[in-house]
Design an enzyme around this catalytic site. Sequence first.
Site, PDB file in Angstrom:
ATOM      1  N   HIS A   1       0.863  -1.179   0.000  1.00  0.00           N
ATOM      2  CA  HIS A   1       0.000   0.000   0.000  1.00  0.00           C
ATOM      3  C   HIS A   1       0.901   1.231   0.000  1.00  0.00           C
ATOM      4  CE1 HIS A   1      -2.769   3.018   1.704  1.00  0.00           C
ATOM      5  NE2 HIS A   1      -3.762   2.213   1.407  1.00  0.00           N
TER       6      HIS A   1
ATOM      7  N   ASP B   1       3.263  -3.861   7.974  1.00  0.00           N
ATOM      8  CA  ASP B   1       1.984  -3.173   7.823  1.00  0.00           C
ATOM      9  C   ASP B   1       0.879  -4.198   8.069  1.00  0.00           C
ATOM     10  OD1 ASP B   1      -0.416  -2.173   6.861  1.00  0.00           O
ATOM     11  OD2 ASP B   1       0.360  -1.575   4.913  1.00  0.00           O
TER      12      ASP B   1
ATOM     13  N   GLN C   1      -4.310  -5.005   7.053  1.00  0.00           N
ATOM     14  CA  GLN C   1      -5.181  -6.075   6.575  1.00  0.00           C
ATOM     15  C   GLN C   1      -4.927  -7.396   7.299  1.00  0.00           C
ATOM     16  OE1 GLN C   1      -7.576  -5.423   4.407  1.00  0.00           O
ATOM     17  NE2 GLN C   1      -6.909  -3.340   3.965  1.00  0.00           N
TER      18      GLN C   1
ATOM     19  N   LYS D   1     -10.702  -1.110  10.289  1.00  0.00           N
ATOM     20  CA  LYS D   1     -10.785  -2.292   9.430  1.00  0.00           C
ATOM     21  C   LYS D   1     -11.103  -3.554  10.229  1.00  0.00           C
ATOM     22  CE  LYS D   1      -7.425  -0.307   6.189  1.00  0.00           C
ATOM     23  NZ  LYS D   1      -8.342   0.033   5.092  1.00  0.00           N
TER      24      LYS D   1
ATOM     25  N   CYS E   1      -4.668   2.323  -3.794  1.00  0.00           N
ATOM     26  CA  CYS E   1      -3.459   2.871  -3.175  1.00  0.00           C
ATOM     27  C   CYS E   1      -2.284   1.912  -3.342  1.00  0.00           C
ATOM     28  CB  CYS E   1      -3.682   3.169  -1.690  1.00  0.00           C
ATOM     29  SG  CYS E   1      -4.877   4.467  -1.377  1.00  0.00           S
TER      30      CYS E   1
END
Length: 419
Positions: free
Chosen positions: A119, A196, A199, A222, A361
């Site tokens: 991302h 990251d 997700q 999320k 993104c």
Amino acid sequence: MTTRNPRRADFPLLAANPSLYYLDSAATSQKPRVVLDAMREYYERDNANPHRGAYALSSRATDRYHAARERVARFLGASDPDCLVFTRGTTESLNLVVTAWGHANVQAGDEIVVTALEHHANFVPWQQLALARGAKFLVCPLTSDHHVDLDALRAMVGPRTRVVAFNHVSNALGTVNPVDRIARIAREVGALVVCDGAQGAPHLQVGFDTLDVDFYAFSGHKMCGPMGIGGLLGRRQILEAMPPYQFGGDMIEFVRDAESTWNVLPHKFEAGTPNVADAVGLAAACDYLDDVGLDAVLEHERALVRLATEQLRAIDGVCIYGPKPAERSGVVSFTVAGIHPHDLSTVLDQDGVCIRAGQHCAQPLLRRLGVSATARASFYLYNDEADVEALLRGVLRAKEVFAGAESTDDELVPCRGAR
């Protein structure tokens, strides 16, 4: 008619809109009633500025904030809650690392490695740090089935590699990365390991203490929590050595005319009035997800991904990107020959089907896939077979709407870069 998922009743927006087919949870999840109730209860019973008041109401607000931090840390498998810094979300968390650690440790000639799956939030800050410091910025390629190429990564890292940054799960393709293997490669050269988890945290057991990464960034919205809060988990030794990146408020210890000193963790990185209500809401989201069980969430998502993938593949002109369903989260990224994803999304929206369309993104990734945009349907614990059926109906209707139309966009040719 397909029976709807009973979990929809836990989410007021979905319960009030039975004809809504929400397939954009990778962008933001819907919020269960328990999260909304927890936030409202805080504002109605305990709202005050924490840390600064010597009165009972402020003490209650402080306790709620502290308890929320402990709960979220426990959900993410972190035994030291003081190493959880609350931020606005993944993007701010990653920028915190780049600003506070990166500018103090990356020098000219050093190397920063990211992957082609990233991302922009885990790509551009490192790119800009490399430009500012005179470091090399390297992008690890992917295999043909859209995984990080570990052999290429092993060949790229070396004695000048200072950072290896990668996502736990790809937002654009759903690819689940082997965190342990990537971290091991980075450890061999002494590089900082940054993950990251935007997700990852909503779908997978994180287990930070055993994950072997130095930093793990995540977003509350999320994972059934409110927007505007997330966090950064970091190793204590590294966090304590890092300078703050914002000043003022409760991150201060002493302020003298010529110099200042900083508060202990985590306060050193939380300047200003904290977002207590959203922290309380995020803690409630962790309770909710633990009650469901993340293993059950992932199993449910993958069953829907398998169903959607099988049925989409049967439609002429549909091309699906990403690894096989067993190696991804609840994301299906696809294109339909001759129909721009934005147009497809518009047609689907007319039938109450909400998908994401565009570059997600992740422009470097889409360039490597050879497409200008994809459509992305993302499933979560409240979705069901009716959502898949609505998605399929919408794609077929879009094909009828655009039948005979000739696209002038060469990048809409199907299956370029797909499996």
